[in-house]
Scaffold this active site. Structure first.
Site, short mmCIF file in Angstrom:
data_model
loop_
_atom_site.label_atom_id
_atom_site.label_comp_id
_atom_site.label_asym_id
_atom_site.label_seq_id
_atom_site.Cartn_x
_atom_site.Cartn_y
_atom_site.Cartn_z
N PHE A 283 -9.19 -2.90 5.46
CA PHE A 283 -9.68 -2.98 6.85
C PHE A 283 -10.43 -1.69 7.26
N ILE A 284 -9.73 -0.58 7.38
CA ILE A 284 -10.38 0.63 7.88
C ILE A 284 -11.37 1.16 6.84
N ASP B 57 -10.95 0.55 -5.35
CA ASP B 57 -9.96 -0.32 -4.71
C ASP B 57 -9.33 -1.25 -5.76
N ASP C 231 -7.00 1.05 -9.86
CA ASP C 231 -5.78 1.50 -9.19
C ASP C 231 -5.82 3.03 -9.06
N GLU D 256 -0.35 0.77 0.49
CA GLU D 256 0.32 -0.43 1.02
C GLU D 256 0.60 -0.08 2.47
N THR E 102 2.28 3.24 -4.79
CA THR E 102 0.89 3.51 -4.39
C THR E 102 0.80 4.69 -3.42
N THR F 181 -0.62 8.58 9.14
CA THR F 181 -0.44 7.64 10.25
C THR F 181 0.46 8.25 11.32
N ASP F 182 0.31 7.75 12.55
CA ASP F 182 1.20 8.24 13.63
C ASP F 182 2.64 7.81 13.39
N GLU F 183 2.85 6.83 12.49
CA GLU F 183 4.21 6.35 12.26
C GLU F 183 5.09 7.41 11.61
N TYR G 36 7.66 2.01 4.86
CA TYR G 36 6.22 2.31 4.90
C TYR G 36 5.98 3.72 5.43
N LYS H 155 4.46 7.10 3.63
CA LYS H 155 3.27 7.80 4.14
C LYS H 155 3.60 9.27 4.45
N GLY I 224 14.86 -1.99 12.70
CA GLY I 224 14.46 -0.59 12.89
C GLY I 224 13.13 -0.44 13.62
P1 NAD Z 1 -5.30 -2.30 4.40
O1 NAD Z 1 -3.98 -2.80 3.96
O2 NAD Z 1 -6.21 -3.19 5.16
O3 NAD Z 1 -6.13 -1.77 3.15
C1 NAD Z 1 -5.54 -1.02 2.11
C2 NAD Z 1 -6.51 -1.02 0.95
O4 NAD Z 1 -5.96 -0.23 -0.11
C3 NAD Z 1 -6.77 -2.42 0.36
O5 NAD Z 1 -8.14 -2.60 0.14
C4 NAD Z 1 -6.00 -2.40 -0.95
O6 NAD Z 1 -6.55 -3.25 -1.95
C5 NAD Z 1 -6.13 -0.93 -1.33
N1 NAD Z 1 -5.08 -0.50 -2.26
C6 NAD Z 1 -3.73 -0.70 -2.15
N2 NAD Z 1 -3.10 -0.19 -3.21
C7 NAD Z 1 -4.06 0.39 -3.98
C8 NAD Z 1 -4.03 1.11 -5.21
N3 NAD Z 1 -2.87 1.34 -5.86
N4 NAD Z 1 -5.19 1.56 -5.73
C9 NAD Z 1 -6.38 1.32 -5.11
N5 NAD Z 1 -6.46 0.63 -3.95
C10 NAD Z 1 -5.32 0.18 -3.40
O7 NAD Z 1 -5.00 -0.97 5.21
P2 NAD Z 1 -5.71 -0.31 6.48
O8 NAD Z 1 -5.09 -0.84 7.70
O9 NAD Z 1 -7.16 -0.34 6.29
O10 NAD Z 1 -5.19 1.20 6.32
C11 NAD Z 1 -5.95 2.15 5.55
C12 NAD Z 1 -5.22 3.49 5.61
O11 NAD Z 1 -5.09 3.91 6.96
C13 NAD Z 1 -3.81 3.47 5.06
O12 NAD Z 1 -3.58 4.68 4.37
C14 NAD Z 1 -2.92 3.38 6.28
O13 NAD Z 1 -1.66 3.94 6.03
C15 NAD Z 1 -3.73 4.20 7.26
N6 NAD Z 1 -3.54 3.86 8.69
C16 NAD Z 1 -3.72 2.59 9.13
C17 NAD Z 1 -3.62 2.32 10.50
C18 NAD Z 1 -3.80 0.92 11.03
O14 NAD Z 1 -3.55 0.69 12.21
N7 NAD Z 1 -4.26 -0.05 10.25
C19 NAD Z 1 -3.33 3.35 11.38
C20 NAD Z 1 -3.13 4.64 10.89
C21 NAD Z 1 -3.27 4.89 9.55
O1 DAU Z 2 0.67 3.09 14.12
C1 DAU Z 2 -0.13 3.03 12.96
C2 DAU Z 2 0.33 1.88 12.09
O2 DAU Z 2 -0.07 0.70 12.77
C3 DAU Z 2 -0.27 1.91 10.69
O3 DAU Z 2 0.17 3.06 10.03
C4 DAU Z 2 0.13 0.65 9.93
O4 DAU Z 2 -0.52 0.63 8.66
C5 DAU Z 2 -0.32 -0.56 10.72
O5 DAU Z 2 0.11 -1.74 10.07
C6 DAU Z 2 0.27 -0.51 12.14
O6 DAU Z 2 1.70 -0.65 12.10
P1 DAU Z 2 2.48 -1.55 13.20
O7 DAU Z 2 3.78 -1.92 12.60
O8 DAU Z 2 2.47 -0.89 14.52
O9 DAU Z 2 1.46 -2.81 13.27
P2 DAU Z 2 1.75 -4.39 13.34
O10 DAU Z 2 0.43 -5.01 13.62
O11 DAU Z 2 2.52 -4.87 12.18
O12 DAU Z 2 2.66 -4.51 14.63
C7 DAU Z 2 2.20 -4.05 15.90
C8 DAU Z 2 3.29 -4.36 16.93
O13 DAU Z 2 3.36 -5.80 17.08
C9 DAU Z 2 4.66 -3.91 16.52
O14 DAU Z 2 5.39 -3.46 17.66
C10 DAU Z 2 5.33 -5.16 15.96
C11 DAU Z 2 4.68 -6.26 16.78
N1 DAU Z 2 4.54 -7.56 16.06
C12 DAU Z 2 3.91 -7.56 14.86
C13 DAU Z 2 3.76 -8.71 14.15
C14 DAU Z 2 3.06 -8.72 12.81
C15 DAU Z 2 5.03 -8.72 16.61
O15 DAU Z 2 5.59 -8.73 17.74
N2 DAU Z 2 4.89 -9.88 15.91
C16 DAU Z 2 4.28 -9.93 14.70
O16 DAU Z 2 4.20 -11.02 14.10
#
Ligand code: NAD
Ligand code: DAU
Length: 337
Positions: free
Chosen positions: A12-13, A34, A60, A83, A99, A125-127, A149, A153, A274
């Protein structure tokens, strides 16, 4: 030319960043590495696959003979690959350790051999701060990750930092809040709820729906990373937050309203174990470098809903034809309702 390696660039990002980077920097040659896990999709890069300044490598990060030479040749590494879904980490954490932690270690070891590396961006991540009851997390706060997760991270975050402190690698660490926008895998709350609502099937809201996330548009995230590549100080951590704290129940109402769907689609389900209640970031350090979010949440959410509505070709095959997604959905939601 500047050689830029983007790991996880089919996610995604990452895919949004690859597109942004090619558009913004005419002198960048971008290599995407990727593994194409369930979340990584060639379709996410469909419009840049043929760009002569973009190379796609299927591999990988933890496979040193594949990832090592790419890191060694890079001037900039932006390391997104991970992941990323909390619920999947609760179901099974092994891949997250392999990973997110080991994969990052392999890249960092290769970075020690790189001759012309000027920036290694560790996307954290902020998590990693854990749940924040009041106030906002600053970069120096203690890390208290609370699910597999975020713990993986946090491991990668500190490992990357240690390679700056120990080996003087040009590492920076970014901690962003919840991203939204196009090409987000439909397991995450916004694309899941939007696409379920389009299909007129229940949207499964965890617990009391009062958990809070701070929403950051993926374009604002890309702009922040770009700025940090140029202006950050090695060894430093930077929060990237959208400043849009929204309760899940309010988010759900907004999505349904935008799609003109009834609130009766909301199905309360058992809470995530949790489940972190709230994240909130202090972004003063990044703003002092000249960044501010440009996308208002109202506009960004409306545009995201419009994107998923207009691009069924992208998500319907995942939700309707991919047996792995169906199995995940059943395991995650089948017994929760
Ligand atoms: P995503 O799950 O959409 O994409 C992850 C990508 O990594 C995928 O394309 C997957 O194929 C690839 N990947 C996984 N394992 C791999 C490996 N072993 N080798 C090579 N490629 C591999 O994730 P995203 O939401 O785009 O997040 C990207 C990054 O940003 C992550 O590090 C995540 O922790 C961080 N992040 C995400 C968010 C969010 O809200 N989505 C917020 C803060 C930080
Ligand atoms: O804060 C940054 C993080 O945001 C990233 O590091 C993660 O990669 C990303 O997946 C995301 O984590 P969250 O757990 O916050 O995102 P998610 O979309 O899974 O959930 C967002 C909120 O919505 C959370 O409070 C749980 C809730 N939720 C989620 C799902 C999937 C529901 O209520 N129902 C659902 O089915």
């Amino acid at each position: 030319m500047v050689n830029v390696l983007v790991t996880g660039g089919a996610g995604f990002i990452g895919s949004n960043f690859v597109r942004y980077a090619l558009g913004r920097h005419a002198d960048w040659r971008v290599t995407t590495l990727d593994k194409l896990t369930y979340a990584g999709r060639r379709e996410n890069l469909h419009d840049v696959m043929a760009d002569p300044r973009h190379t796609f490598v299927h591999g990988d990060i933890a496979d040193a003979p594949v990832s090592g030479p790419l890191v060694e040749q890079a001037n900039i590494v932006v390391h997104f690959a991970a992941e990323t879904h909390v619920d999947r980490s609760i179901q099974s954490a092994g891949e997250f350790i392999r990973t997110d932690v080991e994969g990052t270690f392999v890249l960092l070891e290769a970075a020690r051999r790189a001759k012309a590396l000027r920036r290694f961006v560790q996307i954290s991540t902020d998590e990693v701060y854990g749940s924040v009851a009041t106030g906002a997390s600053v970069e120096t706060d203690e890390l208290r990750p609370r699910n597999p997760y975020s713990a993986s991270k946090a491991g990668a975050d500190r490992l990357a930092y240690s390679y700056w402190a120990t080996y003087d690698l040009p590492v920076i660490v970014t901690r962003a809040s919840n991203n939204y926008g196009p090409y987000q895998f439909p397991e995450k709350v916004i694309p899941l709820f939007v696409t379920n609502a389009i299909e007129n099937i229940p949207v499964p809201l965890y617990g009391d729906g009062r958990n809070i996330r701070d929403w950051l548009h993926v374009d604002d995230h890309c702009r922040a990373i770009d700025l940090l590549i140029e202006r950050a100080t090695s060894g430093e951590v930077y929060n990237i937050g959208g400043g849009n704290e929204v309760m899940n129940i309010d988010l759900t109402h907004r999505i349904l309203e935008t799609l003109d769907k009834p609130r009766s689609l909301i199905t309360p389900v058992a809470d995530r174990p949790g489940h972190d209640r709230r994240y909130c970031l202090d972004t003063a350090k990044l703003r002092a470098l000249g960044w501010a979010p440009q996308v208002r949440f109202e506009d960004g959410l409306r545009d995201a809903v419009a994107w998923y509505s207009a691009n069924e070709w992208w998500w319907r095959p995942i939700k309707e034809k991919d047996p792995a997604f169906r199995a995940y959905y059943e395991a995650q939601y089948g017994r929760r309702g």
